[in-house]
Write an enzyme that holds these catalytic residues in place. Sequence first.
Site, PDB file in Angstrom:
ATOM      1  N   ILE A  49      28.217  45.300  45.828  1.00  0.00           N
ATOM      2  CA  ILE A  49      27.730  46.536  45.812  1.00  0.00           C
ATOM      3  C   ILE A  49      26.540  46.851  45.231  1.00  0.00           C
ATOM      4  CG2 ILE A  49      28.867  48.737  45.061  1.00  0.00           C
ATOM      5  CD1 ILE A  49      31.675  47.268  45.163  1.00  0.00           C
ATOM      6  N   SER A 171      37.185  50.727  38.364  1.00  0.00           N
ATOM      7  CA  SER A 171      37.817  50.075  39.403  1.00  0.00           C
ATOM      8  C   SER A 171      39.299  51.050  39.319  1.00  0.00           C
ATOM      9  CB  SER A 171      38.093  48.701  39.335  1.00  0.00           C
ATOM     10  OG  SER A 171      39.364  48.419  40.138  1.00  0.00           O
ATOM     11  N   TYR A 203      40.494  41.960  33.557  1.00  0.00           N
ATOM     12  CA  TYR A 203      39.727  42.753  34.264  1.00  0.00           C
ATOM     13  C   TYR A 203      39.999  44.292  34.381  1.00  0.00           C
ATOM     14  CZ  TYR A 203      37.525  44.476  38.662  1.00  0.00           C
ATOM     15  OH  TYR A 203      36.601  45.036  39.756  1.00  0.00           O
ATOM     16  N   LYS A 207      38.018  47.516  32.899  1.00  0.00           N
ATOM     17  CA  LYS A 207      37.746  48.717  34.016  1.00  0.00           C
ATOM     18  C   LYS A 207      38.273  50.212  33.036  1.00  0.00           C
ATOM     19  CE  LYS A 207      35.093  46.527  36.113  1.00  0.00           C
ATOM     20  NZ  LYS A 207      33.950  47.081  36.497  1.00  0.00           N
TER      21      LYS A 207
HETATM   22  N1  LIG Z   1      34.660  44.436  45.451  1.00  0.00           N
HETATM   23  C1  LIG Z   1      35.761  45.551  45.168  1.00  0.00           C
HETATM   24  O1  LIG Z   1      36.650  45.620  45.902  1.00  0.00           O
HETATM   25  C2  LIG Z   1      35.638  46.303  43.898  1.00  0.00           C
HETATM   26  C3  LIG Z   1      36.768  47.258  43.679  1.00  0.00           C
HETATM   27  C4  LIG Z   1      36.783  47.856  42.313  1.00  0.00           C
HETATM   28  C5  LIG Z   1      35.623  47.658  41.498  1.00  0.00           C
HETATM   29  N2  LIG Z   1      34.755  46.786  41.735  1.00  0.00           N
HETATM   30  C6  LIG Z   1      33.503  46.829  41.020  1.00  0.00           C
HETATM   31  O2  LIG Z   1      32.250  46.818  41.607  1.00  0.00           O
HETATM   32  C7  LIG Z   1      31.154  46.274  40.818  1.00  0.00           C
HETATM   33  C8  LIG Z   1      30.285  45.300  41.569  1.00  0.00           C
HETATM   34  O3  LIG Z   1      31.487  44.416  42.053  1.00  0.00           O
HETATM   35  P1  LIG Z   1      31.051  43.439  43.323  1.00  0.00           P
HETATM   36  O4  LIG Z   1      32.330  43.874  44.334  1.00  0.00           O
HETATM   37  O5  LIG Z   1      29.632  43.934  44.381  1.00  0.00           O
HETATM   38  O6  LIG Z   1      31.269  41.974  42.895  1.00  0.00           O
HETATM   39  P2  LIG Z   1      29.917  41.017  43.239  1.00  0.00           P
HETATM   40  O7  LIG Z   1      29.706  40.837  44.574  1.00  0.00           O
HETATM   41  O8  LIG Z   1      30.793  39.561  42.343  1.00  0.00           O
HETATM   42  O9  LIG Z   1      28.589  41.202  42.374  1.00  0.00           O
HETATM   43  C9  LIG Z   1      28.925  41.319  40.935  1.00  0.00           C
HETATM   44  C10 LIG Z   1      27.286  41.183  40.479  1.00  0.00           C
HETATM   45  O10 LIG Z   1      27.405  41.348  39.017  1.00  0.00           O
HETATM   46  C11 LIG Z   1      26.614  40.337  38.642  1.00  0.00           C
HETATM   47  N3  LIG Z   1      27.129  39.779  37.081  1.00  0.00           N
HETATM   48  C12 LIG Z   1      28.213  39.008  36.869  1.00  0.00           C
HETATM   49  N4  LIG Z   1      28.059  38.537  35.570  1.00  0.00           N
HETATM   50  C13 LIG Z   1      26.839  39.049  35.183  1.00  0.00           C
HETATM   51  C14 LIG Z   1      26.149  38.887  33.936  1.00  0.00           C
HETATM   52  N5  LIG Z   1      26.499  38.154  32.795  1.00  0.00           N
HETATM   53  N6  LIG Z   1      24.884  39.377  33.631  1.00  0.00           N
HETATM   54  C15 LIG Z   1      24.261  40.166  34.801  1.00  0.00           C
HETATM   55  N7  LIG Z   1      25.088  40.266  35.895  1.00  0.00           N
HETATM   56  C16 LIG Z   1      26.007  39.670  36.115  1.00  0.00           C
HETATM   57  C17 LIG Z   1      26.770  39.161  39.372  1.00  0.00           C
HETATM   58  O11 LIG Z   1      25.648  38.211  39.614  1.00  0.00           O
HETATM   59  P3  LIG Z   1      25.644  36.788  39.812  1.00  0.00           P
HETATM   60  O12 LIG Z   1      25.295  36.780  41.314  1.00  0.00           O
HETATM   61  O13 LIG Z   1      24.664  36.177  39.123  1.00  0.00           O
HETATM   62  O14 LIG Z   1      27.039  36.271  39.590  1.00  0.00           O
HETATM   63  C18 LIG Z   1      26.947  39.991  40.873  1.00  0.00           C
HETATM   64  O15 LIG Z   1      25.177  40.429  40.963  1.00  0.00           O
HETATM   65  C19 LIG Z   1      32.122  45.531  39.577  1.00  0.00           C
HETATM   66  O16 LIG Z   1      31.818  46.190  38.518  1.00  0.00           O
HETATM   67  C20 LIG Z   1      33.207  45.463  39.941  1.00  0.00           C
HETATM   68  O17 LIG Z   1      34.416  45.679  38.914  1.00  0.00           O
HETATM   69  C21 LIG Z   1      34.762  46.200  42.987  1.00  0.00           C
END
Ligand SMILES: NC(=O)c1ccc[n+]([C@@H]2O[C@H](COP(=O)([O-])OP(=O)(O)OC[C@H]3O[C@@H](n4cnc5c(N)ncnc54)[C@H](OP(=O)(O)O)[C@@H]3O)[C@@H](O)[C@H]2O)c1
Length: 320
Positions: A49, A171, A203, A207
């Site tokens: 995202i 979330s 988690y 959130k």
């Molecule tokens: N996907 C869903 O269905 C969903 C639903 C509800 C909420 N969310 C929220 O949406 C947000 C984005 O999630 P996503 O689904 O896009 O997940 P994602 O594809 O796993 O991306 C997460 C990002 O966070 C980075 N990250 C993790 N640990 C970090 C650290 N220590 N320092 C800096 N960056 C770090 C990751 O970097 P690396 O690549 O280096 O690991 C990656 O760029 C999150 O806050 C998640 O809780 C997602």
Amino acid sequence: MLLELLLLGALLIGVYFLLHTTVLKLPRCKSTAKLHGKTAIVTGANTGIGLTTAKDLARRGARVILACRDRQRAEAAVQEIIKDTGNNQVIFMQLDLASLKSVRSFVENFLRKESRLDLLINNAGLISDGTTDDGFGMIFGVNHLGHFLLTVLLLDLLKASGPSRVVTVSSRGYKIGNVDFNCLTTHKDLALGNSNYQLFRKYCHSKLCNILFTYELAKKLQGTNVTCYSLHPGAIKTDISRYSSLWWKLLFSPLFFFFFTDAESGAQTTLHCALEQGIEHLSGHYFTHCAPLLNIKSKARDDAAAKKLWELSESFCGLA
Ligand SMILES: NC(=O)c1ccc[n+]([C@@H]2O[C@H](COP(=O)([O-])OP(=O)(O)OC[C@H]3O[C@@H](n4cnc5c(N)ncnc54)[C@H](OP(=O)(O)O)[C@@H]3O)[C@@H](O)[C@H]2O)c1
Ligand SMILES: *[C@@H]1O[C@H](CO)[C@@H](O)[C@H](O)[C@H]1NC(C)=O
């Protein structure tokens, strides 16, 4: 028998399509705002995202800072965004949210090189075991505490650049979250245990922290030109479960595959909170489907808990 099976198959496909064009379909951010001369930070912008959010902001002309922990993955994203948008004001700056020292040096570096900040998008998030450099539970440390310090250290510049916004990606999982202050004080973590289920619970707790943080921040920002929002992006197909065990992945990948939406749709509520004009009076609110959720659970509007979390976070970061 064959005919019945075929009919059943057709019916299932039909229902599936209907589901995707109705219930599972996410609205799009309607803002046509251009962002030339504006600067945005997106944490965790190398994938998922965060990447689609950064790309959209770049397409609108913003100078976009990709705040990521891994140089290689981030540089690949920078190149992809420049290629897709034609905007070359896209820059990687190293930030590891699992280290308060890294947060501080990111901010020093940013303040040395940049003169304004219009949008801070706290997007990075993970589900993983382990602890941060400072000994906090990884999920609490990255999802909440790192972003807390990042935001606090950037507030002066945000105020000076106003109108500006802080958008924190939470979330819907907050609903089953709670903040256990005893556990936080004694164990620097939101809960104990490292099973898949416990990590998922942590988690959800983190959130809820995102929402309470935004709620308290809005109070502190009254009278400034900085507003803030938290949000649920939808159920989005990303790599967020990459650290989960194999059986957990096997259990959830079919669900992801069939019922989750693409990452571009997942950026829309973040973009709405960042760009939509006239929502300033909703500062501190939680959004979903590009709209504020007004009947949010009362635990996300707990004034005492929000204040306590803020103060404890300050003390954890050595600010108080
Ligand atoms: N996907 C869903 O269905 C969903 C639903 C509800 C909420 N969310 C929220 O949406 C947000 C984005 O999630 P996503 O689904 O896009 O997940 P994602 O594809 O796993 O991306 C997460 C990002 O966070 C980075 N990250 C993790 N640990 C970090 C650290 N220590 N320092 C800096 N960056 C770090 C990751 O970097 P690396 O690549 O280096 O690991 C990656 O760029 C999150 O806050 C998640 O809780 C997602
Ligand atoms: C907020 O912005 C308005 C319009 O740009 C400006 O007049 C006002 O002084 C600003 N307020 C603060 C507290 O900076």
